[in-house]
Design a protein around this motif. Structure first.
Motif, short mmCIF file in Angstrom:
data_model
loop_
_atom_site.label_atom_id
_atom_site.label_comp_id
_atom_site.label_asym_id
_atom_site.label_seq_id
_atom_site.Cartn_x
_atom_site.Cartn_y
_atom_site.Cartn_z
N ALA A 1 0.84 -1.20 0.00
CA ALA A 1 0.00 0.00 0.00
C ALA A 1 0.87 1.25 0.00
O ALA A 1 1.75 1.40 0.85
N ALA A 2 0.65 2.14 -0.96
CA ALA A 2 1.39 3.40 -1.00
C ALA A 2 0.93 4.36 0.09
O ALA A 2 1.69 5.24 0.50
N PHE A 3 -0.30 4.17 0.56
CA PHE A 3 -0.86 5.01 1.62
C PHE A 3 -1.25 4.08 2.78
O PHE A 3 -2.42 3.72 2.94
N PRO A 4 -0.27 3.67 3.58
CA PRO A 4 -0.48 2.56 4.52
C PRO A 4 -1.50 2.83 5.61
O PRO A 4 -2.03 1.87 6.19
N ASN A 5 -1.78 4.09 5.91
CA ASN A 5 -2.72 4.41 6.98
C ASN A 5 -4.08 4.88 6.46
O ASN A 5 -4.92 5.30 7.25
N ALA A 6 -4.27 4.78 5.15
CA ALA A 6 -5.47 5.35 4.54
C ALA A 6 -6.57 4.31 4.35
O ALA A 6 -6.31 3.14 4.09
N THR A 7 -7.81 4.78 4.49
CA THR A 7 -8.99 4.03 4.08
C THR A 7 -9.33 4.44 2.65
O THR A 7 -9.29 5.63 2.31
N ILE A 8 -9.62 3.47 1.80
CA ILE A 8 -9.95 3.73 0.40
C ILE A 8 -11.47 3.70 0.27
O ILE A 8 -12.13 2.75 0.68
N ARG A 9 -12.03 4.76 -0.33
CA ARG A 9 -13.48 4.85 -0.53
C ARG A 9 -13.78 4.94 -2.02
O ARG A 9 -13.15 5.72 -2.75
N ALA A 10 -14.72 4.13 -2.48
CA ALA A 10 -15.16 4.15 -3.88
C ALA A 10 -16.59 3.66 -3.91
O ALA A 10 -17.05 2.95 -3.01
N ASP A 11 -17.30 4.04 -4.97
CA ASP A 11 -18.69 3.61 -5.10
C ASP A 11 -18.77 2.10 -5.32
O ASP A 11 -17.97 1.51 -6.06
N LYS A 12 -19.74 1.48 -4.68
CA LYS A 12 -19.90 0.03 -4.72
C LYS A 12 -20.13 -0.49 -6.14
O LYS A 12 -19.71 -1.61 -6.47
N GLY B 1 -23.60 5.35 -3.92
CA GLY B 1 -24.21 6.58 -4.42
C GLY B 1 -23.92 7.80 -3.56
O GLY B 1 -22.91 7.87 -2.86
N ALA B 2 -24.82 8.77 -3.63
CA ALA B 2 -24.65 10.03 -2.91
C ALA B 2 -24.51 9.76 -1.42
O ALA B 2 -25.38 9.13 -0.81
N SER B 3 -23.41 10.21 -0.86
CA SER B 3 -23.12 9.93 0.55
C SER B 3 -22.23 11.04 1.10
O SER B 3 -21.44 11.64 0.38
N GLU B 4 -22.34 11.28 2.42
CA GLU B 4 -21.34 12.13 3.08
C GLU B 4 -20.16 11.24 3.42
O GLU B 4 -20.29 10.25 4.14
N ILE B 5 -18.99 11.58 2.91
CA ILE B 5 -17.80 10.77 3.12
C ILE B 5 -17.13 11.15 4.43
O ILE B 5 -16.75 10.30 5.24
N THR B 6 -16.97 12.43 4.62
CA THR B 6 -16.38 12.99 5.84
C THR B 6 -16.88 14.41 5.91
O THR B 6 -17.30 14.98 4.89
N PRO B 7 -16.94 15.04 7.10
CA PRO B 7 -17.46 16.40 7.16
C PRO B 7 -16.78 17.33 6.15
O PRO B 7 -15.56 17.46 6.12
N GLY B 8 -17.60 17.92 5.28
CA GLY B 8 -17.10 18.83 4.26
C GLY B 8 -16.88 18.19 2.90
O GLY B 8 -16.60 18.90 1.93
N ILE B 9 -17.01 16.87 2.80
CA ILE B 9 -16.82 16.19 1.51
C ILE B 9 -17.93 15.17 1.33
O ILE B 9 -18.12 14.29 2.18
N ARG B 10 -18.66 15.29 0.22
CA ARG B 10 -19.72 14.31 -0.05
C ARG B 10 -19.62 13.81 -1.48
O ARG B 10 -19.10 14.50 -2.37
N ALA B 11 -20.08 12.60 -1.67
CA ALA B 11 -20.08 11.97 -2.99
C ALA B 11 -21.32 12.38 -3.77
O ALA B 11 -22.42 12.47 -3.20
#
Length: 317
Positions: free
Chosen positions: A151-162, A206-216
């Motif tokens: 993993a290039a970003f070892p501490n990161a969670t990866i989020r993508a649409d199902k 689909g449309a979701s709040e990912i983290t405060p201030g960022i939504r899909a």
């Protein structure tokens, strides 16, 4: 005699010039400055990070007569192939460091794969990234997630649409795909494998709040689960739109023109129109991965077409 006296200093200078040893020209440097560009969006810091460029034969890829594409590109002083940017966007919300798209890694050759180096040049380390949000799972957006199986970003969670994870990470879908499309599946599977193994891949629907201030924002069509991300702070908005546009010289005037990479061209064109219209109406800042780096600007609606207004250069103070 007076003329000779006047000419003699010039003659002497010329004689010295022609007798002096020749000075070699400086060698070509061959590089640009590190590829990052930073703005403030309300209280959020947004850094556009270049992954490099790739040459794309737009007259073959865009779904209209090649001669028309050539004509429209020429009007923008471009020829084929078009050197096309690949850009990710790093958002520091103050609470989280969020990267939108990870570049191509080693999947597209030596002109791409520069995102990690440019992220470090911008003052951050990949270990600091909390989440990586994927607009879609084409190789030039996920290839930078992993290197040598790690993993290039070892501490990161990866989020993508199902819809995208279900499609591109499916062995059955890859087995059924045409031979020239199998690489797309292989690139996604290889890039996501370390995060699947450590349970750091968390799809959403689909449309979701990912983290405060960022939504899909669902913008399906280019791929089954293509997503745009709305970033908002203090009423300032940035929509990171992934691959809703590839060729500004053509698709701003003709947003109905699709590209050969689209999974569902009709739906992709509708999504582009919908996001463009909303962005122009609400004066939203746009981040577009394949417009010339840093791919930041605004849209102005002009009937059925759009005018691109690149963001003004800014130096943070």
């Amino acid at each position: 005699m007076q003329l000779l006296q006047k000419l003699s200093p010039l003659a002497a200078a010329l004689a010295f010039t022609f007798s002096a040893p020749a000075m070699a020209a400086a060698p070509l440097a061959g590089t640009n400055a590190p590829g990052f560009f930073r703005i403030m969006l309300g209280d959020f810091e947004v850094t556009a990070i270049s992954d490099g460029t790739v040459d794309l034969p737009m007259n073959k890829l865009l779904q209209q007569p090649a001669a028309k594409t050539d004509q429209e590109l020429a009007r923008a002083y471009l020829g084929n192939p078009v050197e096309t940017s690949v850009t990710g966007y790093l958002v520091n919300t103050g609470a989280k460091l969020v990267l939108i798209d990870a570049g191509a890694g080693n999947l597209f050759g030596p002109t791409l794969g520069k995102l990690l180096a440019n992220l470090k040049a911008s003052g951050y380390q990949p270990e600091q990234v909390d989440e990586v949000l994927i607009t879609h799972m084409h190789p030039d957006h996920v290839g930078g997630l992993a290197a040598n199986g790690q993993a290039a970003f070892p501490n990161a969670t990866i989020r993508a649409d199902k819809h995208d994870t279900d499609f591109w990470l499916s062995q059955a879908n890859m087995d059924q795909a045409p031979a020239d499309s199998k690489g797309f599946f292989q690139g996604a599977m290889t890039s996501l494998a370390p995060y699947v193994a450590n349970q750091h891949l968390q799809p959403f629907n689909g449309a979701s709040e990912i983290t405060p201030g960022i939504r899909a924002v669902a913008s399906y069509g280019h791929t089954p689960g293509h997503i745009s991300y709305m970033v908002e702070s203090k009423g300032k908005k940035l929509v990171v739109m992934g691959d809703l546009i590839h060729a500004g010289a053509v698709q701003f005037d003709h947003p109905e023109v699709t590209i050969g990479f689209d999974t569902d061209p009709k739906t992709a064109a509708q999504a582009r129109k919908q996001v463009f219209t909303a962005a122009a109406k609400d004066s939203e800042l746009i981040g577009a991965a394949h417009l010339p780096f840093p791919g930041l600007g605004h849209l102005r609606s002009t009937g059925k077409a759009y005018q691109w207004v690149p963001a003004n250069y800014t130096q943070l103070r």
